[in-house]
Motif scaffolding. Structure first.
Motif, PDB file in Angstrom:
ATOM      1  N   PHE A  36       0.814  -1.211   0.000  1.00  0.00           N
ATOM      2  CA  PHE A  36       0.000   0.000   0.000  1.00  0.00           C
ATOM      3  C   PHE A  36       0.850   1.265   0.000  1.00  0.00           C
ATOM      4  O   PHE A  36       0.344   2.349  -0.278  1.00  0.00           O
ATOM      5  N   VAL A  37       2.141   1.140   0.281  1.00  0.00           N
ATOM      6  CA  VAL A  37       3.072   2.255   0.143  1.00  0.00           C
ATOM      7  C   VAL A  37       3.786   2.182  -1.204  1.00  0.00           C
ATOM      8  O   VAL A  37       3.828   3.144  -1.963  1.00  0.00           O
ATOM      9  N   LEU A  38       4.345   1.025  -1.497  1.00  0.00           N
ATOM     10  CA  LEU A  38       5.193   0.895  -2.681  1.00  0.00           C
ATOM     11  C   LEU A  38       4.446   1.060  -4.000  1.00  0.00           C
ATOM     12  O   LEU A  38       4.981   1.655  -4.938  1.00  0.00           O
TER      13      LEU A  38
ATOM     14  N   ASP B 137       9.027  -4.949  -6.674  1.00  0.00           N
ATOM     15  CA  ASP B 137       9.105  -6.219  -7.386  1.00  0.00           C
ATOM     16  C   ASP B 137       9.409  -7.393  -6.458  1.00  0.00           C
ATOM     17  O   ASP B 137       9.092  -8.542  -6.778  1.00  0.00           O
ATOM     18  N   ALA B 138      10.014  -7.111  -5.293  1.00  0.00           N
ATOM     19  CA  ALA B 138      10.324  -8.171  -4.327  1.00  0.00           C
ATOM     20  C   ALA B 138       9.142  -8.527  -3.437  1.00  0.00           C
ATOM     21  O   ALA B 138       9.167  -9.554  -2.750  1.00  0.00           O
ATOM     22  N   LEU B 139       8.092  -7.705  -3.454  1.00  0.00           N
ATOM     23  CA  LEU B 139       6.904  -7.996  -2.648  1.00  0.00           C
ATOM     24  C   LEU B 139       6.214  -9.253  -3.151  1.00  0.00           C
ATOM     25  O   LEU B 139       6.165  -9.499  -4.357  1.00  0.00           O
ATOM     26  N   PRO B 140       5.618 -10.021  -2.243  1.00  0.00           N
ATOM     27  CA  PRO B 140       4.779 -11.127  -2.697  1.00  0.00           C
ATOM     28  C   PRO B 140       3.659 -10.590  -3.595  1.00  0.00           C
ATOM     29  O   PRO B 140       3.113  -9.514  -3.340  1.00  0.00           O
ATOM     30  N   GLU B 141       3.337 -11.323  -4.626  1.00  0.00           N
ATOM     31  CA  GLU B 141       2.301 -10.909  -5.576  1.00  0.00           C
ATOM     32  C   GLU B 141       0.987 -10.576  -4.868  1.00  0.00           C
ATOM     33  O   GLU B 141       0.299  -9.631  -5.244  1.00  0.00           O
ATOM     34  N   ALA B 142       0.643 -11.325  -3.830  1.00  0.00           N
ATOM     35  CA  ALA B 142      -0.618 -11.090  -3.118  1.00  0.00           C
ATOM     36  C   ALA B 142      -0.669  -9.683  -2.519  1.00  0.00           C
ATOM     37  O   ALA B 142      -1.722  -9.039  -2.534  1.00  0.00           O
TER      38      ALA B 142
END
Length: 146
Positions: A107-109, A133-138
């Protein structure tokens, strides 16, 4: 300014869905002054700081300020690595910049990707794009453009 995004409340159960956005701006103010202005705007919109991460009418955060690290790299690392259970009950007494948990929060990125995808975190060396891009897709998928 980014687009507006609908996201689940954070932490889960803290209220209805949020609307998130990001802006990039220039200011002659220091971090404490900017944070003071943000808190004043929150108060104008009825924000009362009763419970950490409780329901709120408005939540304005200062995510980063160029290459500035406050108060220092050691404190920045401490807050970045703090376990979630302690994050819920502890708050720093001083301004910590960049925001210690920005790399964990879709919600920030996602909104910041709209305005500053190449901004580089001064202590990790990662860009907003790399953190996104490193965040989980969910976590990325729960941030929905309005």
């Amino acid at each position: 300014m980014s687009r507006f995004y609908q996201t689940p409340a954070f932490p889960a159960g803290a209220g209805p869905d949020f609307v998130n956005a990001a802006i990039e701006l220039e200011s002659a103010c220091d971090g404490e002054q900017i944070l003071g202005h943000l808190h004043a705007v929150e108060a104008e919109f009825g924000r009362q700081r009763v419970q950490r991460w409780g329901a709120r009418t408005l939540d304005l955060d200062l995510i980063g300020m160029g290459s500035l690290v406050l108060p220092d790299a050691k404190t920045q690392q401490y807050w970045r690595q703090l376990p979630l259970a302690q994050q819920k009950t502890m708050a720093p007494r001083e301004l910590v910049i960049p925001h210690p948990r920005l790399a964990e929060r879709g919600f920030v990125l996602v909104p910041v990707m709209d305005v500053a995808p190449d901004w580089c975190h001064p202590t990790t060396g990662l860009t907003i794009r790399q953190m996104h891009d490193a965040l989980p897709e969910a976590l990325r998928q729960e941030v929905v453009a309005l």
